[in-house]
Design a protein around this motif. Structure first.
Motif, short mmCIF file in Angstrom:
data_model
loop_
_atom_site.label_atom_id
_atom_site.label_comp_id
_atom_site.label_asym_id
_atom_site.label_seq_id
_atom_site.Cartn_x
_atom_site.Cartn_y
_atom_site.Cartn_z
N ARG A 173 19.79 46.11 69.86
CA ARG A 173 19.56 46.18 70.71
C ARG A 173 20.13 44.86 70.81
N ASN A 176 17.16 39.16 74.76
CA ASN A 176 16.13 38.84 76.02
C ASN A 176 17.36 37.44 76.40
N ASP A 201 20.48 43.37 79.83
CA ASP A 201 18.40 42.95 79.17
C ASP A 201 19.15 41.66 78.23
N HIS A 203 18.74 37.92 80.00
CA HIS A 203 18.10 37.21 80.81
C HIS A 203 19.27 35.99 80.67
#
Length: 255
Positions: A173, A176, A201, A203
């Motif tokens: 994954r 962030n 995701d 940011h």
């Protein structure tokens, strides 16, 4: 209690960093300077970390002794994945992981590998071999913010992997938030992160860039194409006082 036979108490520096009492292993003079100035050397990086949500995932590329990885894990309860390819600084990172482990909800995961454009075997060219020193450059003995090359005091072999491969194969994954401080290898890092950079995701990014000879422009072009905009630029402070002329810490945020 730290075993003094393993880590002498005289080599441990304890300083509050915005209320977090971080302990730093300082076996050399430069490591001690960096530990003692941890709260003041890069306030913009601490500001950026203070703005990330609790429990966010952070990847720290070029973590060095781990001060920002450890602050994020302690102050923001972040899940941190840290990369420091040079052996002496990675040792600092792991000792500091141990010294501060009780502060963390999740202990930062440290990896003694390099992040680059592709996977393979690379070299770290060390202008100065020792714990806490910078100017340890991946795959080219060229000083950051300079065009000249240097004769390395030591050259170390290192495994290299792209960020996209690491995320796809092991993390599964995207992070962030992403911190990049790699003394001149920024383009290679960003080039190997095309998929990760485009994921919604992710940011924000904190990255150190050299403005000399417009070295920053190819990196910024890739970040802009991935949907990021530069929102902050801060001149980088020198550990021994003053500022670097053409070196900046930049914050990029997704548009």
């Amino acid at each position: 209690m730290v075993d003094a036979d393993i880590i002498p108490s005289s080599q441990i520096v304890t300083r509050p960093v915005r209320g977090v009492a971080l302990r730093q292993y300082a076996p050399t003079g430069i490591a001690r300077i960096l530990a003692e100035q941890a709260e003041y050397l890069e306030p913009e990086t601490l500001d950026w970390l203070d703005a990330i949500p609790y429990g966010a995932t952070l990847i720290d590329i070029g973590a060095s002794s781990g001060i920002y990885s450890h602050y994020a894990a302690a102050a923001r309860r972040a899940q941190v994945f840290s990369f420091e390819p040079e052996s002496q600084n990675f040792n600092l990172f792991q000792v500091n992981n141990y010294l501060n482990s009780k502060l963390f909800k999740i202990v930062p995961s440290g990896f003694n590998i390099a992040i680059g454009a592709s996977s393979g075997i690379g070299q770290i060219f060390c202008a100065k071999f020792g714990a806490g020193f910078h100017m340890k450059i991946l795959d080219k003995p060229q000083r950051v913010n300079e065009e000249s090359y240097f004769t390395p005091e030591y050259t170390q072999a290192v495994l290299r992997i792209s960020l996209d491969n690491f995320v796809a194969e092991y993390l599964r994954r995207p992070p962030n938030h992403l911190k990049i401080d790699v003394d001149g290898a920024e383009f290679e890092v960003v080039s190997g992160a095309a998929v990760t950079l485009k994921h919604p995701d992710l940011h924000s990014i904190m990255i150190e860039l050299s403005l000399k000879g417009r070295q920053n422009e190819p990196v910024e072009t890739l970040l802009t194409a991935a949907g990021f905009t530069a929102t902050q630029r801060h001149q980088v402070r020198h550990a021994r006082g003053g500022f670097y002329d053409d070196l900046v810490n930049c914050v990029f945020e997704r548009r």
